[in-house]
Design an enzyme around this catalytic site. Structure first.
Site, PDB file in Angstrom:
ATOM      1  N   THR A   1      -3.388  -9.038  -0.038  1.00 28.86           N
ATOM      2  CA  THR A   1      -2.234  -8.156  -0.185  1.00 28.86           C
ATOM      3  C   THR A   1      -1.016  -8.731   0.540  1.00 28.86           C
ATOM      4  O   THR A   1      -1.157  -9.395   1.556  1.00 28.86           O
ATOM      5  CB  THR A   1      -2.573  -6.782   0.412  1.00 28.86           C
ATOM      6  OG1 THR A   1      -3.775  -6.307  -0.181  1.00 28.86           O
ATOM      7  CG2 THR A   1      -1.467  -5.783   0.178  1.00 28.86           C
TER       8      THR A   1
ATOM      9  N   ARG B   1     -10.562  -0.269 -10.903  1.00 27.50           N
ATOM     10  CA  ARG B   1     -10.533  -0.010  -9.458  1.00 27.50           C
ATOM     11  C   ARG B   1      -9.127  -0.166  -8.899  1.00 27.50           C
ATOM     12  O   ARG B   1      -8.402  -1.105  -9.218  1.00 27.50           O
ATOM     13  CB  ARG B   1     -11.482  -0.979  -8.750  1.00 27.50           C
ATOM     14  CG  ARG B   1     -11.531  -0.840  -7.220  1.00 27.50           C
ATOM     15  CD  ARG B   1     -10.595  -1.805  -6.512  1.00 27.50           C
ATOM     16  NE  ARG B   1     -10.722  -1.723  -5.048  1.00 27.50           N
ATOM     17  CZ  ARG B   1      -9.955  -2.377  -4.180  1.00 27.50           C
ATOM     18  NH1 ARG B   1      -9.002  -3.172  -4.621  1.00 27.50           N
ATOM     19  NH2 ARG B   1     -10.130  -2.236  -2.873  1.00 27.50           N
TER      20      ARG B   1
ATOM     21  N   GLY C   1      -7.136  -0.035  -5.097  1.00 26.20           N
ATOM     22  CA  GLY C   1      -7.324   0.002  -3.657  1.00 26.20           C
ATOM     23  C   GLY C   1      -6.255   0.814  -2.960  1.00 26.20           C
ATOM     24  O   GLY C   1      -5.619   1.696  -3.548  1.00 26.20           O
ATOM     25  N   ASP C   2      -6.032   0.507  -1.702  1.00 28.19           N
ATOM     26  CA  ASP C   2      -5.129   1.323  -0.882  1.00 28.19           C
ATOM     27  C   ASP C   2      -3.660   1.015  -1.096  1.00 28.19           C
ATOM     28  O   ASP C   2      -2.797   1.843  -0.799  1.00 28.19           O
ATOM     29  CB  ASP C   2      -5.466   1.148   0.603  1.00 28.19           C
ATOM     30  CG  ASP C   2      -5.241  -0.285   1.082  1.00 28.19           C
ATOM     31  OD1 ASP C   2      -5.769  -1.209   0.428  1.00 28.19           O
ATOM     32  OD2 ASP C   2      -4.546  -0.484   2.087  1.00 28.19           O
TER      33      ASP C   2
ATOM     34  N   THR D   1      -3.267  -4.208   4.761  1.00 25.91           N
ATOM     35  CA  THR D   1      -4.066  -5.137   3.972  1.00 25.91           C
ATOM     36  C   THR D   1      -5.483  -5.118   4.507  1.00 25.91           C
ATOM     37  O   THR D   1      -5.693  -5.055   5.720  1.00 25.91           O
ATOM     38  CB  THR D   1      -3.503  -6.569   4.040  1.00 25.91           C
ATOM     39  OG1 THR D   1      -4.384  -7.462   3.345  1.00 25.91           O
ATOM     40  CG2 THR D   1      -3.338  -7.057   5.476  1.00 25.91           C
ATOM     41  N   GLY D   2      -6.457  -5.139   3.605  1.00 29.61           N
ATOM     42  CA  GLY D   2      -7.828  -5.133   4.083  1.00 29.61           C
ATOM     43  C   GLY D   2      -8.780  -4.412   3.160  1.00 29.61           C
ATOM     44  O   GLY D   2      -8.590  -4.382   1.940  1.00 29.61           O
ATOM     45  N   THR D   3      -9.808  -3.826   3.754  1.00 28.24           N
ATOM     46  CA  THR D   3     -10.844  -3.119   3.011  1.00 28.24           C
ATOM     47  C   THR D   3     -10.260  -1.821   2.479  1.00 28.24           C
ATOM     48  O   THR D   3     -10.289  -0.782   3.135  1.00 28.24           O
ATOM     49  CB  THR D   3     -12.052  -2.827   3.920  1.00 28.24           C
ATOM     50  OG1 THR D   3     -12.405  -4.006   4.650  1.00 28.24           O
ATOM     51  CG2 THR D   3     -13.249  -2.365   3.094  1.00 28.24           C
ATOM     52  N   GLY D   4      -9.736  -1.879   1.263  1.00 29.80           N
ATOM     53  CA  GLY D   4      -8.944  -0.780   0.738  1.00 29.80           C
ATOM     54  C   GLY D   4      -9.623   0.568   0.760  1.00 29.80           C
ATOM     55  O   GLY D   4      -8.997   1.591   1.076  1.00 29.80           O
TER      56      GLY D   4
END
Length: 314
Positions: free
Chosen positions: A181, A209, A211-212, A232-235
């Protein structure tokens, strides 16, 4: 317009966080990443130094990163399971708390500009997939052929992912732990903050899908009463704890600084098994980062002369 000599502003950007450690990339690759971050930083800083708005600055910075194929947003986005690129983006204005987002776009050159158009031209906050694509055309946001987004490097990653699945050792999506991201947050000379975030998602994502990144309050949020945040990361984890809004809530309710709040929320992300990072810019002029991974592509600058870019922790 304030006197140009007395403008007070700050800016932070990111190009993703993950498992990158010193030595993972060659010296030439490190230099190329830093050059890409510097170009985005310069684009946003030029807007702010000229008395422009935080929104103009974050969109300018993110658009540069979207056009840079080194980062997983816009051109150079990762491939979805079916073998095409699906991109998400969001923006939010801290002065009005107006926001716009798009999800699953396939032919909008700069999704961040489409997100801004959603905010400014419609009564909605988020448009997705074919509807977002149609809106992009109708609102005259610059288009690009879907093949423009695809790069040989990302196609090779997708082919490797599919091969794992055929061997029976695949996963739900890419487990390389390099969340690509991109984002920017800024404080302008008028005292307002704004945030923008854009992503190509995860290699091998399925079923539309999302994400965040385009979820307001999760991966993107801005409020003059707190700060601007881009994550940014594990959404899925950032969505579950409404990470970007939680940072703002801690500032407002607990009186924490932006750094304290960001550190606390990233600790919570980690406790739930998530990884990644956030950037923030607050009305007090502070701008910074918090991440729980070995590296995060990042940079920041301000009107006091600070200018830095970095990849690795420390």
């Amino acid at each position: 317009m304030p006197d140009a000599a007395n403008l007070q502003w700050s800016l932070a950007i990111h190009g993703g966080a993950g498992s990158m450690k010193p030595g993972r990339f060659s010296a030439e690759e490190d230099a190329a990443f830093i050059a890409g971050l510097a170009a985005a930083l310069d684009a946003g800083a030029a807007v702010l130094a000229g008395g422009g708005t935080a929104m103009d600055a974050v969109v300018a910075a993110v658009a540069v990163l979207e056009d840079d194929p080194q980062f997983n947003a816009g051109r150079g986005s990762v491939f979805a399971f079916e073998g095409h690129n699906e991109m998400d983006a969001a923006v939010m204005d801290g002065a009005t708390r107006a926001a716009g987002a798009v999800a699953g776009t396939t032919c909008i050159r700069n999704p961040v500009r489409a997100a801004r158009a959603v905010m400014e031209q419609t009564p909605h906050v988020m448009l997705s997939h074919e509807g977002a694509n149609r809106f992009g055309v109708e609102s005259d946001v610059e288009q690009a052929d879907p093949e423009w987004f695809a790069t040989p490097h990302r196609r090779a990653q997708w082919e490797e992912f599919r091969a794992k699945g055929e061997r029976g050792d695949g996963a739900w999506f890419d487990t390389d732990l390099k969340y690509g991201t991109v984002g920017a947050v800024a404080l302008d000379s008028h005292g307002h903050v704004a945030a923008a975030t854009s992503t190509g998602g995860l290699t091998g994502k399925r079923w539309g899908r999302v994400g965040d990144t385009p979820v307001i309050g999760a991966g993107t949020y801005a409020d003059d009463r707190g700060c601007a945040v881009s994550a940014t990361g594990t959404g899925e984890v950032f969505i579950r704890i409404a990470a970007a809004h939680e940072i703002n809530a801690r500032m407002r309710m607990l009186g924490e600084t932006a750094q304290q709040a960001a550190d606390a929320v990233m600790s919570e992300v980690g406790a739930l098994g998530g990884e990644g990072g956030v950037i923030f810019a607050a009305p007090d002029g502070s701008a910074g980062f918090a991440f729980n991974t070995p590296g995060m592509f990042r940079g920041r600058s301000n009107s006091e002369g600070l200018r830095e870019t970095a990849i690795y922790a420390g």
